[in-house]
Every structure is written in structure tokens, then in C-alpha cells.
Design a protein around this motif. Structure first.
Motif, PDB file in Angstrom:
ATOM      1  N   HIS A 180       0.849  -1.194   0.000  1.00 40.56           N
ATOM      2  CA  HIS A 180       0.000   0.000   0.000  1.00 40.56           C
ATOM      3  C   HIS A 180       0.887   1.248   0.000  1.00 40.56           C
TER       4      HIS A 180
ATOM      5  N   CYS B 271     -10.914   6.534  -2.221  1.00 40.58           N
ATOM      6  CA  CYS B 271      -9.853   6.033  -1.354  1.00 40.58           C
ATOM      7  C   CYS B 271      -9.512   7.113  -0.338  1.00 40.58           C
TER       8      CYS B 271
ATOM      9  N   PHE C 191      -7.006   7.701   1.282  1.00 33.14           N
ATOM     10  CA  PHE C 191      -5.623   8.180   1.237  1.00 33.14           C
ATOM     11  C   PHE C 191      -5.382   9.068   0.012  1.00 33.14           C
ATOM     12  N   HIS C 192      -6.394   9.269  -0.818  1.00 27.78           N
ATOM     13  CA  HIS C 192      -6.086   9.872  -2.126  1.00 27.78           C
ATOM     14  C   HIS C 192      -5.613  11.322  -2.041  1.00 27.78           C
TER      15      HIS C 192
ATOM     16  N   CYS D 163      -1.770  10.797  -1.527  1.00 25.08           N
ATOM     17  CA  CYS D 163      -1.116   9.624  -2.107  1.00 25.08           C
ATOM     18  C   CYS D 163      -0.093   9.988  -3.185  1.00 25.08           C
TER      19      CYS D 163
ATOM     20  N   LEU E  47       1.463   7.738  -5.028  1.00 25.87           N
ATOM     21  CA  LEU E  47       1.316   6.854  -6.187  1.00 25.87           C
ATOM     22  C   LEU E  47       0.277   7.418  -7.153  1.00 25.87           C
ATOM     23  N   ARG E  48      -0.815   7.892  -6.589  1.00 29.55           N
ATOM     24  CA  ARG E  48      -1.862   8.473  -7.424  1.00 29.55           C
ATOM     25  C   ARG E  48      -1.270   9.619  -8.253  1.00 29.55           C
TER      26      ARG E  48
ATOM     27  N   CYS F 129      -9.427   6.802  -7.972  1.00 28.76           N
ATOM     28  CA  CYS F 129      -9.004   6.918  -6.576  1.00 28.76           C
ATOM     29  C   CYS F 129      -9.937   7.826  -5.783  1.00 28.76           C
TER      30      CYS F 129
ATOM     31  N   PRO G  68     -11.399   1.597  -2.538  1.00 26.36           N
ATOM     32  CA  PRO G  68     -10.761   0.302  -2.840  1.00 26.36           C
ATOM     33  C   PRO G  68     -11.015  -0.722  -1.739  1.00 26.36           C
TER      34      PRO G  68
ATOM     35  N   CYS H 254      -5.865  -1.006  -2.244  1.00 25.37           N
ATOM     36  CA  CYS H 254      -5.431   0.025  -3.186  1.00 25.37           C
ATOM     37  C   CYS H 254      -5.726  -0.481  -4.590  1.00 25.37           C
TER      38      CYS H 254
ATOM     39  N   PHE I 223      -4.271   0.284  -7.234  1.00 22.64           N
ATOM     40  CA  PHE I 223      -3.089   0.201  -8.093  1.00 22.64           C
ATOM     41  C   PHE I 223      -1.876  -0.427  -7.406  1.00 22.64           C
TER      42      PHE I 223
HETATM   43  S1  SF4 Z   1      -3.259   4.731  -5.684  1.00 26.41           S
HETATM   44 FE1  SF4 Z   1      -4.164   3.325  -4.213  1.00 26.41          FE
HETATM   45  S2  SF4 Z   1      -3.729   4.249  -2.235  1.00 26.41           S
HETATM   46 FE2  SF4 Z   1      -3.342   5.813  -3.758  1.00 26.41          FE
HETATM   47  S3  SF4 Z   1      -5.239   6.953  -3.847  1.00 26.41           S
HETATM   48 FE3  SF4 Z   1      -5.362   5.361  -5.454  1.00 26.41          FE
HETATM   49  S4  SF4 Z   1      -6.350   3.620  -4.454  1.00 26.41           S
HETATM   50 FE4  SF4 Z   1      -5.688   5.008  -2.841  1.00 26.41          FE
END
Ligand code: SF4
Ligand SMILES: Nc1ncnc2c1ncn2[C@@H]1O[C@H](COP(=O)(O)OP(=O)(O)OP(=O)(O)O)[C@@H](O)[C@H]1O
Ligand SMILES: Nc1ncnc2c1ncn2[C@@H]1O[C@H](COP(=O)(O)OP(=O)(O)O)[C@@H](O)[C@H]1O
Ligand code: SF4
Ligand SMILES: [Mg+2]
Ligand SMILES: [Mg+2]
Lengths: 324, 348
Positions: free
Chosen positions: B252, B292, B294-295, B298, B300-301, B310, B315, B328, B330
Motif C-alpha cells: 500500500h 480512497c 488516502f487519495h 497519495c 502513487l496516485r 481513486c 478500494p 489500493c 493500483f
Molecule cells: S493509488 Fe491506491 S492508495 Fe493511492 S489513492 Fe489510489 S487507491 Fe488510494
């Protein structure tokens, strides 16, 4: 070692007079900080880290007294300076950040007023100019909407924001030395990372020397170039950070490293048994003696001096150091 | 896998707290979703670590498990018995099996009582034995946690932090529980004392077959003591894996940033690792972000060009590797990526 330390503490002794008797809080602490350098004071609670830094700043509470020793800042002896002269230095030449910024921020002044006040205490600038500097400063530490934020009170900020404000305020007049006493102990890991990053960036940019105080060896590994290990008000060992982790020589340092869970080091932890000594008794011999597996006859008699171990930069105070 | 009933199963647990306004006329203006849909099973004898930022719901989850909070919805079952629907005459016996130790045992010990009385109190409340038998049992409990029996007469303020934590443990053990929720139980202790208590916890587990839900913010301590580790973010479980998978191959993005931000006592690792510093503070749990949770922070997003999914789609927890679940959309992007390797400080 650096050519000329900007701050040099020599054989500092601090005691407190309490109803129960004398507390021997600091019993001969010695360390140097070079210009722009980052050193760490590490030790468990009660080992004298905070008292040492308060003594350097001459901010000891009433019951506390510097009994002997020297604190030399850029050639000037601070222990004998008048309070008036000291006030000219504090916040301007040497600054301090504490663990709990709420206790050092004035709850009835807005964040903007506090920063402006810190500036105006040392520099002859108008209210407007000071406010503009304050707004700029909040922006520089990643607090968005700086204009509005200036009007808010400390309790309306999160712990991480308050600590960023404190760091920024402590550095606004570009001091030569910053003493940060457990600046992230109350914070979450992710917020701690933000604050440490800020501390690192700002001190590097301004060339400020930093004395970082913490019980967290991970923070020490990340942030410092040299570490001084304290126990019961004494310096036990002092070495470059990499050297200290790779080749600790003092039995207490070895015990400390054995007590922390580390990746790859599975199995039982090897804690130091027993508890630290009572500081109300005058120290005789090595304070670690009752807990030390390497003690010899001399340990009860005399406190070993802090002397070079293998090379000149690695100092150890022990009669029977761990072989490297 | 065997088909045995887990010691504890938490199923879609929600614990919400009303946010009230007004002193005279109290009205509810919202809900803090402290725990919001958590499912977790603990097997007999294992230690599950629980980590996450302040306010993520760890304590609330722990308190719900030992019955200090009533679930808003969802269920908690002990050895297959749902604690919500249990007959009240059975409840006391089951509750005795679930005990909690706190960060500051000072707060849970009565300052006016000698510690022997505090340790014996659960025995008295549950009517175990007579006076003499209880005194004997208190003595045994002191032995078990490594305190001299003569300390029974001391008062809490006369003890060190480590000694008080031993008393807290003795009290929790009095009724021979099966599960102990340890909430930041070693967090306030100095490292040398902390190590003593951690070793004690592990010895007690071996001796009495205890199961632990071990809540702590210190990631290294959790790694050391846990078989599996659960990560919470804003009331949700976002990742669950064995200790070695979670710390070695976090999936994650939040776990990745948590591990990368955590300072480790090894200058070589600290010098080479790349940290992902999350922007801002964790959002307010009273109004968590949609989609999500955490978006808003995040990394990664952001790297993926801020996919809409997201922000719109929550998720679910899904299994990505054996025994490794993650919430998550992704997470495949994280698996075996350089970011993952750098975050945990692995060499190249
Ligand atoms: S990449 Fe994963 S953790 Fe990040 S916002 Fe999208 S679903 Fe959430
Ligand atoms: N009794 C309560 N009434 C209202 N809100 C509460 C109550 N207990 C907890 N909360 C809220 O629920 C959320 C989760 O809190 P909790 O104490 O479970 O967090 P935590 O993960 O244990 O945090 P920490 O790491 O700070 O201990 C927080 O927003 C908290 O303010
Ligand atoms: N105001 C005070 N009065 C009496 N003793 C004090 C006072 N402040 C600190 N001490 C004592 O001095 C010793 C060192 O304390 P401190 O420097 O705060 O430790 P650390 O910061 O390393 O945790 C401790 O024994 C502490 O109890
Ligand atoms: S001086 Fe003696 S007692 Fe002290 S640490 Fe060294 S060997 Fe141990
Ligand atoms: Mg301190
Ligand atoms: Mg909590």
C-alpha cells in the motif's frame, strides 16, 4: 575534528537544590559543535540532555545552578555572561526548539504576532515589515495560505504545524547554533519526517550548526554526523555517527544498541538489566557500574576520564571498554 | 490451513462517535468514523501488530475488542461466540478472557491503593478464591512479571515506569486471559526498559499461550514482536501481511511512505534510502475524503497522473499475494518496484 568549534561545552556540572536534597543532574559534560555541523546528544530519560541544553542557554529553572565548567560560544564564555548580554544572544545567535511547542508558544498571541515579536526582539523593524517576514516564513515551511494562518492561535494548529512554526521562528534570525530538544518525539512518523526534513534543509541552507537531542537512535543515524552518548549526567562515549554504530566501545552504548529491535537482528532483545542510578546521591566511580557486565575493581572507585579509544575522534569513558 | 475457529474474529466492525454541539441542547452534528469497516482474525497464540497514524482508530479498535466500546455495527466473536448477542450470565466469563494494558498504567492504577490490591482487584470483582488464596495469587503474579513480592505494599508513585508497566501486566494476567490488547504498552518506556518488557511479553506468551493485539507507533518494535501486521489509515485497514512481507515488500502506498519515513538505527541505510515525505497532516476523521481515503496525500496516485478512480471508488481489501491483503486499486504498481525497494532501505 573541525578547526574551530562554534560552541564548546567543557566539563559542565549542573545541580538542583530540592527539598529531598541535591540532584546531580549533569556531572561533567563535554562536547564540541563545529560551524554548520550536526551533532546528537543521545541518552535515556533523566540522563541530563535537557538540563545540559538549558544550561547552555542559561535558562535553568531557579533551583538549578551551573556549578562548574565552561560553555564557550565563538570564543565567548557564556556561564558568566550577564542576563542582559545573554538575552542579546538567545534567539539571535543560539536558538532552541523544544519537544512540546504548545508550552513555548504564547496561547493568547496569534502565530503571526509570535513570529513578529521574535523578530522585533532583536531587529529594529516595523510591525508591517515583521509581519511580512512572518508570512514569508510560514510559506517557506510549507504552511499553505500563510496570510490567513497568521491570524490563528497555536491551539488551532496541529502538532506538526506548530513544530514547523517553532523551527522557522528559531531560525528566522539565522543563528549560528540551533539546539533542538526532542523536536519530533510527540509526532507521528510521517509528520516527524516532514519536520526532520525541514530541520535538515533549513540548517543546511543557513549553515546553522545543530545540536539534536533525542533518545531515538534512528533519528540520530539519519540526522547527525557525530553522537555523544549520555548516562546519569555523564558523557559515556562520543564518536562519529557511522563509527559509533559500527564499533561502539562503551558497555552502555553496546547495551543501548542491543536493546533496540533492528531489522535482520532476530531473536531476543538483549536489554540492559536494572535501572539507572539515583541522581540524589553524589556520584562515586562509574555510574553504570551496578548494571555493567564488564566492571572491574577500579569502576567503583573512580569515574574514568573521557579519552580517545582507537583514534582521536572516538572518545570513551570506561575502565574496561569493549574491544573493537 | 486448518478449519479451526479463530480465537477472535472481527467482522466489518464500525465504531462511530457522535460529534455534539451545544451545552444545554446537545445535538449531533456529525459522526467521527473512528473505526469504519474493519475485519480481522486472530489465531490462538499469535501476535498481530497494529500500526497507523494518530487518530487512525487503533485504540478504538482495541477498546471495542475488550468491550470498552460498543460496536456501532459489525461483530466481534470470541472462539465463535458473538460478544454482541451473548447471554449476560456468560458475558462476564468471556470478558475476563479479553484484557487490555495501556500506555500509562498510572492512569489505570488507583493511586491510593498499594499495587497488590490493584493486581488483586479483578480477582475480587470476579469472586475468585478467598482472601488468602487471592493474596497467594497476587504473589504468583508478581513473580511472573519479575517483581519482588515485597513490592505488593508499594504505591504506584513509588515505582518506575517499567515497574508500573509490569504491574499493569500482572493485573491483566490475573484472570488468566486468552487475549491481551496492548495499547502503546511500551511506548513511554526508555529503550533499555522497553526491551525488558518486550522480552517479558514474549516469555508470557510462550508460557501461557497468549494471543496479542499489539498496538504501537514504533514500527521497529511492532516488527520485532508481531507475526502479522495490520496497517490502519483513517478508520480503515489498508494492508495486512506477515511481518516479513509487510516490512520487506509493502504494497500500500501509505505503508510504503510510513516505512520510508521511519528512521532506522543504521547510518548506512539512512544515507542511501529515499524517503517519501507525505504532504500535509492526516485528514480529519470526522470528514474523511471520499473514494480512497488516502487519495489526498497519495504519492502513487500523483505518479499515475491522478486517476479519477481513486477519488470516486473506495478500494476494497483484496489478496495480492498469499496472506497479503491490500486496499489500493493500483497496488500492482508498487509490487517489486524500485520505490518499494528504496523505501525499505534495501540495497540495489
Ligand atoms: S493509488 Fe491506491 S492508495 Fe493511492 S489513492 Fe489510489 S487507491 Fe488510494
Ligand atoms: N470517546 C470518543 N468520543 C469521540 N471521538 C473519539 C472517542 N475516542 C476516539 N475518538 C476519535 O476517533 C478517532 C480515532 O481515535 P483513536 O484513539 O482510536 O486513534 P488511535 O489510532 O489510537 O490514535 P493514537 O495513535 O493517537 O493513539 C479520533 O479522531 C478520535 O478523536
Ligand atoms: N527543575 C528540576 N528540579 C530538580 N531536578 C531536576 C529539575 N529538572 C531536571 N531535574 C533532574 O535532572 C536530571 C536530568 O534531567 P533532564 O536533563 O531533564 O533529562 P533528559 O532530558 O535527558 O531526559 C533528572 O534526574 C531530573 O529529574
Ligand atoms: S567503567 Fe567499568 S563499570 Fe563503567 S562502563 Fe566501564 S567497565 Fe563498566
Ligand atoms: Mg529531556
Ligand atoms: Mg491510541
Amino acid at each position: 575534528m573541525n578547526a574551530e568549534p562554534v560552541l564548546s561545552v567543557r566539563e559542565l556540572v549542573v545541580r538542583f537544590a530540592t527539598d529531598a536534597g541535591t540532584v546531580h543532574a549533569v556531572n561533567g559534560v563535554t562536547f564540541d559543535v563545529g560551524a554548520g555541523d550536526a551533532i546528537g546528544l543521545v541518552g535515556e530519560s533523566g540522563s541530563g540532555k535537557t538540563v545540559t541544553s538549558l544550561a547552555v542557554m542559561r535558562l535553568l529553572p531557579k533551583a538549578g545552578r551551573i556549578v562548574s565548567g565552561e560553555v564557550v560560544f565563538r570564543g565567548k564564555e557564556l556561564t558568566t555572561l550577564s542576563e542582559h548580554e545573554m538575552r542579546g544572544l538567545r534567539g539571535k545567535e543560539i536558538s532552541m526548539v523544544l519537544q512540546d511547542p504548545l508550552s513555548s508558544l504564547n496561547p493568547v498571541l496569534t502565530i503571526g504576532e509570535q513570529i513578529a515579536e521574535a523578530i522585533r526582539a532583536h531587529e529594529d523593524v516595523g510591525r508591517r515589515a515583521a509581519r511580512e517576514r512572518a508570512a514569508e516564513l510560514l510559506g517557506s515551511v510549507g504552511i499553505p495560505g500563510a496570510g490567513d494562518q497568521l491570524e490563528r492561535f497555536p491551539h488551532q494548529f496541529s502538532g506538526g504545524m506548530r513544530q514547523r512554526v517553532m523551527i522557522a521562528t528559531a531560525l528566522v534570525l539565522h543563528p549560528k547554533v540551533l539546539i533542538a530538544d526532542e523536536p519530533t518525539t510527540a509526532l507521528d512518523v510521517t509528520v516527524q519526517a516532514q519536520v526532520l526534513e525541514l530541520l535538515h534543509e533549513l540548517t543546511k541552507e543557513l549553515g546553522t550548526a545543530i545540536v539534536l537531542i533525542s533518545h531515538d537512535l534512528g533519528i540520530m543515524a539519519r540526522m547527525t554526523r557525530r553522537i555523544t552518548v549520555m548516562y546519569a549526567g555523564f558523557v559515556m562515549e562520543s564518536a562519529p555517527t557511522v563509527e559509533l554504530f559500527a564499533r561502539p566501545r562503551h558497555p552502555y552504548t553496546v547495551g543501548l544498541l542491543g536493546s533496540i529491535p533492528r531489522a535482520g537482528a532476530d531473536g531476543e532483545l538483549r536489554p540492559i538489566e536494572g535501572a539507572p542510578p539515583d541522581l540524589e546521591r553524589a556520584p562515586v566511580g562509574c555510574p553504570f557500574e551496578p548494571r555493567c557486565a564488564r566492571r572491574i575493581a577500579a569502576c567503583r572507585e573512580t569515574m574514568p576520564p573521557l579519552v580517545p579509544a582507537a583514534d582521536a575522534s572516538h572518545l570513551v569513558a570506561c575502565h574496561n571498554p569493549v574491544p573493537s | 490451513m486448518n478449519a479451526r475457529v479463530p480465537l477472535l474474529s472481527i467482522d466489518d466492525l464500525r465504531v462511530h462517535f457522535p460529534i455534539t454541539k451545544g451545552v444545554v441542547l446537545r445535538r449531533t452534528v456529525g459522526q467521527v468514523q473512528a473505526v469504519d469497516g474493519v475485519s480481522l482474525e486472530l489465531s490462538e497464540g499469535e501476535t498481530v501488530g497494529l500500526v497507523g497514524e494518530s487518530g487512525s482508530g487503533k485504540t478504538t479498535l482495541g477498546r471495542a475488542v475488550v468491550g470498552l466500546y460498543r460496536p456501532t455495527s459489525g461483530s466481534i466473536a470470541f472462539r465463535g461466540t458473538d460478544l454482541g448477542t451473548i447471554r449476560s450470565e456468560d458475558a462476564k466469563g468471556v470478558r475476563a478472557q479479553l484484557q487490555m494494558v495501556f500506555q500509562d498504567p498510572f492512569a489505570s492504577l488507583d493511586p491510593r491503593w498499594p499495587i497488590g490490591a490493584s493486581i488483586g482487584e479483578p480477582l475480587r470483582i470476579h469472586g475468585v478464591g478467598n482472601r488468602r488464596e487471592r493474596r497467594t495469587r497476587v504473589g504468583e503474579l508478581l513473580d511472573v512479571v519479575g517483581l519482588p513480592r515485597r513490592m505488593a505494599g508499594r504505591f504506584p508513585h513509588e515505582l518506575s515506569g517499567g515497574q508500573r508497566q509490569r504491574v499493569g501486566l500482572a493485573r491483566a494476567l490475573a484472570l488468566r486471559p486468552a487475549l491481551i490488547v496492548a495499547d502503546e504498552a511500551v511506548s513511554a518506556l526508555d529503550v533499555s526498559v522497553q526491551a525488558q518488557i518486550i522480552n517479558l511479553l514474549q516469555r508470557l506468551q510462550r508460557e501461557f499461550g497468549l494471543t496479542y493485539l499489539f498496538i504501537a507507533h514504533d514500527l521497529a518494535v511492532v516488527h520485532h514482536i508481531s507475526d502479522r501486521v495490520a496497517v490502519m489509515y483513517l478508520g480503515r485497514l489498508v494492508e495486512l501481511a506477515s511481518g516479513s512481507d509487510l516490512y520487506g515488500k509493502p504494497l500500500h502506498p501509505y505503508t510504503v511512505s510510513l516505512l520510508s519515513a521511519n528512521p532506522v538505527p543504521d547510518p548506512a541505510v539512512e544515507a542511501r534510502r529515499q524517503r517519501i515525505v507525505l504532504p500535509g497532516d492526516p485528514p480529519n476523521p470526522a470528514s474523511p475524503p471520499g473514494g480512497c481515503r488516502f487519495h489526498t496525500r497519495c504519492w502513487l496516485r500523483e505518479r499515475l497522473g491522478s486517476p479519477e478512480r481513486c477519488a470516486s471508488e473506495d478500494p476494497p481489501l483484496r489478496g495480492l499475494a498469499s496472506g497479503h491483503t491490500v486496499a489500493c486499486h493500483f497496488a500492482e504498481e508498487v509490487a517489486d518496484s524500485p520505490v518499494q525497494r528504496h523505501a525499505v532501505g534495501a540495497g540495489d
